[in-house]
Write an enzyme that holds these catalytic residues in place. Sequence first.
Site: not given
Ligand code: NAP
Ligand code: G4F
Length: 343
Positions: A62, A130, A156, A87, A182, A128, A14-15, A152, A84-85, A11
């Site tokens: 994956l 979540e 996870k 997400s 984050h 996560t 991704g971010q 999701y 990767a996920a 992944g």
């Molecule tokens: P992201 O920006 O959505 O990046 C996800 C990555 O996974 C992308 O590179 C995507 O590739 C790749 N991917 C998706 N499906 C795949 C597959 N089938 N095989 C291989 N790669 C695949 O997520 P992120 O915010 O960087 O988060 C990184 C990880 O932390 C994720 O697992 C997420 O669930 C977890 N996480 C995130 C947060 C958060 O707040 N950001 C919090 C807790 C946990 P493409 O570019 O091709 O789509």
């Molecule tokens: O930014 P969100 O989509 O993030 P969410 O659902 O918390 O998930 C993110 O954080 C997880 C860690 O807890 C990661 F594991 C996951 O991969 C991802 O990075 O939504 C945050 C909150 C939710 O409660 C949602 O209902 O914002 C609320 N929300 C309100 N209006 C919205 C919106 N979310 C989105 N995406 N778009 C809206 O317009």
Amino acid sequence: MSNNKKALITGVTGQDGAYLSQLLLSKGYEVYGTARRGASEKFSRLEYLGIKNKINIIDFDLLEISNINKVVDKIRPTEIYNLAAQSFVPTSFDLPILTSDINAMGTLRLLEAILHIDKNIKFYQASTSEMFGKVKKIPQDEETLLHPRSPYGVSKAFAHYATINYRESYDIFACSGILFNHESPLRGHEFVTKKIAKTLSKIKLGSDEILSIGNVDAKRDWGYAGDYVNAMWLMLNHNIADDYIVSMGINNSVKDFINQCLKILNIDYEWQGEGVNAKVLNKHNNKVIVKVDPKFFRPAEVDSLIGDPSKIKKILKWQPEYTFDKLVAEMVNFELDHPNIIF
Ligand code: NAP
Ligand code: G4F
């Protein structure tokens, strides 16, 4: 400057993949990053950070066990960071089976590859907050019972327990980082913080757009992605494999995030109405700039998350550099400077 460490980051597009690559390169790692083939270019984050050419990009998915085995066997990394996920939580309600196949079974495929190819590879799993869903304890810590509220979160939770199980069964150095939300300028455009920062900044720059938003009462414990990837590295570079909460220990509502953006943008505003009728008026010209649209509500919501980061602060001496206000300011200023970049 090489340190003989070879990291495989799944992944990498991704971010977190971008920030983690930057961190590991600065520490002298040889970095391999996986990407799925697509019809269009997807390395914009790595390019923005100026590191695309320093990373060895590997075709990887994956979903495909033979591909995973080949990649792990060929590269023989010392560390694998499984970022990767699928997400995005709303997409997981539309594509629950695909989400589980990638997030849950994909993690298991990777753990099996490590077990059968080289048990000495250290493994980081991107778990996560979540998974806590309908929270059983406030704040949430490493012992809090899980109650996921989305496909999701369920997928996870499987991957989290698979990681622990492979550590306990086969003595693999496998860590699960339970990261709370984050964010950063590199956040995907559909996540709420990015969507708010981008749309309100465009309005400040003269756009007629309205920010259509879902549940503004939801609360999240928001931190900065750059701080959180450092926590991933600390986990794999400690002498004992374990699981850690990574969070700020403070939460804010979506409404708070909107208010903070408006403050930074110096827009004089007023909230009117409640629930689905809530909206924000720009007091300068009486235009509606934010309105609630129920299409963004989820079948089951996670109302409030707040994590207790005491363990990682005590054992790994992790310390975040960003506050909530600094994070929001950086995201808004990025949008004002780069209104046309979409990640
Ligand atoms: P992201 O920006 O959505 O990046 C996800 C990555 O996974 C992308 O590179 C995507 O590739 C790749 N991917 C998706 N499906 C795949 C597959 N089938 N095989 C291989 N790669 C695949 O997520 P992120 O915010 O960087 O988060 C990184 C990880 O932390 C994720 O697992 C997420 O669930 C977890 N996480 C995130 C947060 C958060 O707040 N950001 C919090 C807790 C946990 P493409 O570019 O091709 O789509
Ligand atoms: O930014 P969100 O989509 O993030 P969410 O659902 O918390 O998930 C993110 O954080 C997880 C860690 O807890 C990661 F594991 C996951 O991969 C991802 O990075 O939504 C945050 C909150 C939710 O409660 C949602 O209902 O914002 C609320 N929300 C309100 N209006 C919205 C919106 N979310 C989105 N995406 N778009 C809206 O317009």
